[in-house]
Write a protein that holds these residues in place. Sequence first.
Motif, mmCIF file in Angstrom:
data_model
loop_
_atom_site.group_PDB
_atom_site.id
_atom_site.type_symbol
_atom_site.label_atom_id
_atom_site.label_comp_id
_atom_site.label_asym_id
_atom_site.label_seq_id
_atom_site.Cartn_x
_atom_site.Cartn_y
_atom_site.Cartn_z
ATOM 1 N N ILE A 36 -10.423 53.324 8.547
ATOM 2 C CA ILE A 36 -10.465 51.750 8.164
ATOM 3 C C ILE A 36 -9.495 51.541 6.916
ATOM 4 C CG2 ILE A 36 -11.968 50.405 7.321
ATOM 5 C CD1 ILE A 36 -14.286 51.373 9.112
ATOM 6 N N ILE A 37 -9.580 52.266 6.012
ATOM 7 C CA ILE A 37 -8.614 52.142 4.990
ATOM 8 C C ILE A 37 -7.054 52.120 5.251
ATOM 9 C CG2 ILE A 37 -7.775 53.233 2.813
ATOM 10 C CD1 ILE A 37 -10.379 51.793 2.444
ATOM 11 N N ALA A 38 -6.717 53.194 6.190
ATOM 12 C CA ALA A 38 -5.495 53.132 6.732
ATOM 13 C C ALA A 38 -4.996 51.956 7.444
ATOM 14 C CB ALA A 38 -5.236 54.362 7.531
ATOM 15 N N ILE A 39 -5.999 51.606 8.260
ATOM 16 C CA ILE A 39 -5.601 50.217 9.081
ATOM 17 C C ILE A 39 -5.348 49.039 8.112
ATOM 18 C CG2 ILE A 39 -6.784 48.532 10.559
ATOM 19 C CD1 ILE A 39 -7.824 51.133 12.156
ATOM 20 N N ILE A 40 -6.373 48.827 7.216
ATOM 21 C CA ILE A 40 -6.365 47.864 6.177
ATOM 22 C C ILE A 40 -5.147 47.821 5.315
ATOM 23 C CG2 ILE A 40 -7.200 46.954 4.047
ATOM 24 C CD1 ILE A 40 -9.929 47.679 5.260
ATOM 25 N N LEU A 41 -4.599 49.057 4.992
ATOM 26 C CA LEU A 41 -3.304 49.333 4.060
ATOM 27 C C LEU A 41 -2.123 48.991 5.157
ATOM 28 C CD1 LEU A 41 -3.975 52.386 2.032
ATOM 29 C CD2 LEU A 41 -3.763 49.922 1.372
ATOM 30 N N PHE A 42 -2.188 49.222 6.507
ATOM 31 C CA PHE A 42 -1.024 48.959 7.237
ATOM 32 C C PHE A 42 -0.963 47.231 7.505
ATOM 33 C CE2 PHE A 42 0.052 48.128 11.932
ATOM 34 C CZ PHE A 42 1.438 48.583 11.724
ATOM 35 N N VAL A 43 -2.132 46.686 7.741
ATOM 36 C CA VAL A 43 -2.190 45.292 7.786
ATOM 37 C C VAL A 43 -1.523 44.556 6.468
ATOM 38 C CG1 VAL A 43 -3.609 43.308 8.096
ATOM 39 C CG2 VAL A 43 -3.967 45.161 9.548
ATOM 40 N N ILE A 44 -1.796 45.017 5.395
ATOM 41 C CA ILE A 44 -1.513 44.436 4.142
ATOM 42 C C ILE A 44 0.064 44.742 4.100
ATOM 43 C CG2 ILE A 44 -1.485 44.759 1.619
ATOM 44 C CD1 ILE A 44 -4.454 45.321 1.703
ATOM 45 N N SER A 45 0.724 45.788 4.558
ATOM 46 C CA SER A 45 1.772 46.141 4.479
ATOM 47 C C SER A 45 2.628 45.300 5.415
ATOM 48 C CB SER A 45 2.255 47.559 4.627
ATOM 49 O OG SER A 45 2.109 47.878 5.823
ATOM 50 N N LEU A 46 2.301 44.921 6.401
ATOM 51 C CA LEU A 46 2.744 44.044 7.503
ATOM 52 C C LEU A 46 3.076 42.759 7.004
ATOM 53 C CD1 LEU A 46 1.309 44.948 11.106
ATOM 54 C CD2 LEU A 46 3.715 45.469 10.188
ATOM 55 N N ILE A 47 1.782 42.235 6.542
ATOM 56 C CA ILE A 47 1.765 40.928 5.909
ATOM 57 C C ILE A 47 2.806 40.665 4.498
ATOM 58 C CG2 ILE A 47 0.456 39.315 4.512
ATOM 59 C CD1 ILE A 47 -1.975 40.060 6.373
ATOM 60 N N ALA A 48 2.709 41.726 3.676
ATOM 61 C CA ALA A 48 3.611 41.679 2.525
ATOM 62 C C ALA A 48 5.337 41.840 3.205
ATOM 63 C CB ALA A 48 3.383 42.783 1.669
ATOM 64 N N GLY A 49 5.491 42.676 3.882
ATOM 65 C CA GLY A 49 6.710 42.774 4.523
ATOM 66 C C GLY A 49 7.184 41.697 5.260
ATOM 67 N N GLY A 50 6.323 40.974 5.872
ATOM 68 C CA GLY A 50 6.816 39.597 6.623
ATOM 69 C C GLY A 50 7.138 38.430 5.654
ATOM 70 N N LEU A 51 6.159 38.267 4.401
ATOM 71 C CA LEU A 51 6.444 37.266 3.406
ATOM 72 C C LEU A 51 7.639 37.650 2.618
ATOM 73 C CD1 LEU A 51 2.832 36.993 2.397
ATOM 74 C CD2 LEU A 51 3.879 35.187 3.687
ATOM 75 N N ARG A 52 7.981 38.783 2.402
ATOM 76 C CA ARG A 52 9.085 39.279 1.727
ATOM 77 C C ARG A 52 10.291 38.826 2.627
ATOM 78 N NH1 ARG A 52 9.646 44.947 0.118
ATOM 79 N NH2 ARG A 52 9.131 45.033 2.333
ATOM 80 N N GLY A 53 10.254 39.055 3.948
ATOM 81 C CA GLY A 53 11.587 38.950 4.731
ATOM 82 C C GLY A 53 12.110 37.509 5.092
ATOM 83 N N ARG A 54 11.018 36.541 4.868
ATOM 84 C CA ARG A 54 11.345 35.036 5.215
ATOM 85 C C ARG A 54 12.249 34.477 4.219
ATOM 86 N NH1 ARG A 54 5.321 32.549 6.602
ATOM 87 N NH2 ARG A 54 4.958 33.791 8.406
ATOM 88 N N GLY A 55 12.304 34.944 3.141
ATOM 89 C CA GLY A 55 13.190 34.021 2.103
ATOM 90 C C GLY A 55 14.522 34.488 2.203
ATOM 91 N N THR A 56 14.956 35.623 2.973
ATOM 92 C CA THR A 56 16.387 36.269 3.018
ATOM 93 C C THR A 56 16.927 35.609 3.996
ATOM 94 O OG1 THR A 56 15.479 38.235 3.926
ATOM 95 C CG2 THR A 56 15.756 38.417 1.747
ATOM 96 N N ARG A 57 16.342 35.149 4.960
ATOM 97 C CA ARG A 57 17.134 34.793 6.139
ATOM 98 C C ARG A 57 17.529 33.378 5.979
ATOM 99 N NH1 ARG A 57 12.654 37.114 10.202
ATOM 100 N NH2 ARG A 57 13.115 39.425 9.740
ATOM 101 N N PRO A 58 18.936 33.009 6.393
ATOM 102 C CA PRO A 58 19.481 31.702 6.334
ATOM 103 C C PRO A 58 18.762 30.502 7.262
ATOM 104 C CG PRO A 58 21.068 33.080 7.284
ATOM 105 C CD PRO A 58 19.961 33.923 6.928
#
Length: 58
Positions: A36-58
């Motif tokens: 459960i902890i691994a799944i929660i950390l995976f989801v958090i990393s997906l969300i954080a990576g998606g939010l970080r990637g939005r600002g770099t695209r034109p």
Amino acid sequence: MLRWAIIFLVVALVAAVLGFGGIANFSFEIAKFVAIIAIILFVISLIAGGLRGRGTRP
């Protein structure tokens, strides 16, 4: 981290087959908790990576 969950699950299955109910139950609970902890950390990393990637695209 998921590797630890699989290891504890295997330990629980072996203990259950050999008749050690207490050890099997404890190992299964640890495996469930770690998974459960691994799944929660995976989801958090997906969300954080998606939010970080939005600002770099034109």
